[in-house]
Write a protein that holds these residues in place. Structure first.
Motif, PDB file in Angstrom:
ATOM      1  N   ASP A  35      -6.719  12.396  25.076  1.00 49.27           N
ATOM      2  CA  ASP A  35      -6.651  13.730  25.691  1.00 49.27           C
ATOM      3  C   ASP A  35      -7.817  13.977  26.643  1.00 49.27           C
ATOM      4  O   ASP A  35      -7.638  14.518  27.735  1.00 49.27           O
ATOM      5  N   LEU A  36      -9.017  13.574  26.222  1.00 42.17           N
ATOM      6  CA  LEU A  36     -10.189  13.734  27.100  1.00 42.17           C
ATOM      7  C   LEU A  36      -9.998  12.923  28.376  1.00 42.17           C
ATOM      8  O   LEU A  36     -10.290  13.395  29.477  1.00 42.17           O
ATOM      9  N   ASN A  37      -9.498  11.685  28.214  1.00 41.24           N
ATOM     10  CA  ASN A  37      -9.287  10.822  29.386  1.00 41.24           C
ATOM     11  C   ASN A  37      -8.374  11.505  30.404  1.00 41.24           C
ATOM     12  O   ASN A  37      -8.642  11.486  31.602  1.00 41.24           O
ATOM     13  N   MET A  38      -7.293  12.119  29.893  1.00 39.94           N
ATOM     14  CA  MET A  38      -6.334  12.767  30.789  1.00 39.94           C
ATOM     15  C   MET A  38      -6.953  13.973  31.489  1.00 39.94           C
ATOM     16  O   MET A  38      -6.733  14.195  32.674  1.00 39.94           O
ATOM     17  N   ARG A  39      -7.756  14.727  30.743  1.00 39.39           N
ATOM     18  CA  ARG A  39      -8.369  15.917  31.354  1.00 39.39           C
ATOM     19  C   ARG A  39      -9.292  15.527  32.511  1.00 39.39           C
ATOM     20  O   ARG A  39      -9.254  16.134  33.574  1.00 39.39           O
ATOM     21  N   VAL A  40     -10.109  14.497  32.282  1.00 41.77           N
ATOM     22  CA  VAL A  40     -11.014  14.053  33.350  1.00 41.77           C
ATOM     23  C   VAL A  40     -10.208  13.457  34.503  1.00 41.77           C
ATOM     24  O   VAL A  40     -10.477  13.733  35.677  1.00 41.77           O
ATOM     25  N   ALA A  41      -9.182  12.670  34.161  1.00 40.65           N
ATOM     26  CA  ALA A  41      -8.368  12.010  35.193  1.00 40.65           C
ATOM     27  C   ALA A  41      -7.724  13.034  36.129  1.00 40.65           C
ATOM     28  O   ALA A  41      -7.714  12.854  37.349  1.00 40.65           O
ATOM     29  N   ILE A  60      -5.748   6.044  39.476  1.00 39.98           N
ATOM     30  CA  ILE A  60      -6.468   6.626  38.346  1.00 39.98           C
ATOM     31  C   ILE A  60      -5.695   6.302  37.072  1.00 39.98           C
ATOM     32  O   ILE A  60      -4.507   6.586  36.971  1.00 39.98           O
ATOM     33  N   ASP A  61      -6.405   5.701  36.136  1.00 39.43           N
ATOM     34  CA  ASP A  61      -5.769   5.263  34.892  1.00 39.43           C
ATOM     35  C   ASP A  61      -6.383   5.977  33.686  1.00 39.43           C
ATOM     36  O   ASP A  61      -7.429   5.561  33.188  1.00 39.43           O
ATOM     37  N   PRO A  62      -5.737   7.064  33.211  1.00 34.12           N
ATOM     38  CA  PRO A  62      -6.245   7.708  31.995  1.00 34.12           C
ATOM     39  C   PRO A  62      -5.957   6.803  30.793  1.00 34.12           C
ATOM     40  O   PRO A  62      -4.803   6.536  30.476  1.00 34.12           O
ATOM     41  N   GLY A  63      -7.010   6.283  30.158  1.00 36.51           N
ATOM     42  CA  GLY A  63      -6.849   5.304  29.078  1.00 36.51           C
ATOM     43  C   GLY A  63      -6.030   5.839  27.906  1.00 36.51           C
ATOM     44  O   GLY A  63      -6.003   7.034  27.646  1.00 36.51           O
ATOM     45  N   HIS A  64      -5.337   4.900  27.221  1.00 35.45           N
ATOM     46  CA  HIS A  64      -4.556   5.194  26.006  1.00 35.45           C
ATOM     47  C   HIS A  64      -3.407   6.179  26.291  1.00 35.45           C
ATOM     48  O   HIS A  64      -2.957   6.261  27.421  1.00 35.45           O
ATOM     49  N   GLY A  65      -2.945   6.937  25.272  1.00 35.50           N
ATOM     50  CA  GLY A  65      -1.822   7.871  25.448  1.00 35.50           C
ATOM     51  C   GLY A  65      -0.672   7.542  24.512  1.00 35.50           C
ATOM     52  O   GLY A  65      -0.518   6.398  24.084  1.00 35.50           O
ATOM     53  N   GLY A  66       0.127   8.552  24.216  1.00 37.20           N
ATOM     54  CA  GLY A  66       1.274   8.380  23.313  1.00 37.20           C
ATOM     55  C   GLY A  66       0.815   7.978  21.923  1.00 37.20           C
ATOM     56  O   GLY A  66      -0.091   8.593  21.367  1.00 37.20           O
TER      57      GLY A  66
END
Ligand SMILES: [Zn+2]
Length: 253
Positions: free
Chosen positions: A103-109, A83-89
């Motif tokens: 942030d949304l990507n991480m929550r779904v991931a 699972i790759d939560p896009g973007h970050g940092g």
């Protein structure tokens, strides 16, 4: 409250397997059903018990809660999901109306990860915290494993703020199957506009060896869709859809 059982063992403890012991004898020793003992230790074949192996003993209260259907759910799957939560940092992804895509990507991931693990899948997250990770690093993590699929999670944005809907990108034939399965579930569960599946040469897809897809779960540049994307209800449904798609793929190959 913890019940003290016979033999001086406390329930919820760990048991070290001695010579000639079986799941059956251990279950009798602690007064816990074999099925609960196996489910609790995520074991599908009772014959795999080894000398010196550590077995976790469920408390009697948790033991009775395990039903046959729950035992089936934790049957270990051979396939691993990256699972790759896009973007970050430093890379926030799309930024609209106070919402950062990263942030949304991480929550779904994280939701996808939790459901997959409950279904018995092995899961590797390319990132677990809000850190920057290059695209080739993400692909490199996926390329460490065999029998895997790679799922990158994103939310979309464009200056044309009326644009909305979900779409899934892929590379390769198996990737297309996985993308189609996920996309179908997204549309069914979220009732969003279907922007279809598309072939893509995104670096993160191109550099992965395994079947790889990139899911765009909705447009945060569209105010209506952004207000939906922000809710945990939408994120839950998105995660469920992605998992259903992965399971459909797993059954087919
Ligand atoms: Zn993105």
């Amino acid at each position: 409250m913890t019940a003290l059982l016979g033999f001086g063992f406390v329930s919820g403890a760990t048991h070290v397997v001695a010579k000639s012991e079986t799941f059956y004898s251990i279950s009798r020793k602690y007064g816990v059903p074999v099925s609960s003992l196996m489910a609790y230790n995520k074991v599908s074949d009772p014959r795999t018990l080894k000398l010196g192996q550590k077995i976790r003993i469920p408390s009697k209260s948790s033991a009775v809660k395990v039903t046959p259907s729950q035992v089936r759910k934790v049957t270990p799957k051979a396939m691993r999901v990256i699972i790759d939560p896009g973007h970050g940092g430093k890379d926030r992804g799309a930024l609209w109306g106070g919402v950062a895509e990263a942030d949304l990507n991480m929550r779904v991931a994280r939701k996808v990860e939790a459901i997959l693990k409950a279904r018995g899948y092995q899961v590797t997250m390319t990132r677990r915290s809000d850190v920057f990770l290059s695209l080739s690093k993400r692909a490199e993590i996926a390329n460490r494993y065999r029998n895997v699929v790679f799922v990158s999670i994103h939310f979309n944005a464009t200056k044309y703020t009326s644009v909305r809907g979900a779409e899934t990108f892929y590379t390769g034939e198996k990737g297309r199957y996985l993308a189609s399965a996920i996309q179908r579930e997204l549309i069914r569960k979220l009732k969003v506009k279907n922007r279809g599946v598309r072939f893509s040469r995104f670096a993160v897809l191109r550099q992965t060896v395994c079947p790889a897809v990139l899911v765009e779960c909705g447009f945060i540049s569209n105010s209506y869709e952004r207000s939906r994307c922000k809710t945990s209800g939408y994120q839950d449904l998105t995660a469920q859809a992605i998992v259903s798609g992965i399971e459909r793929y797993d059954r087919a190959f």
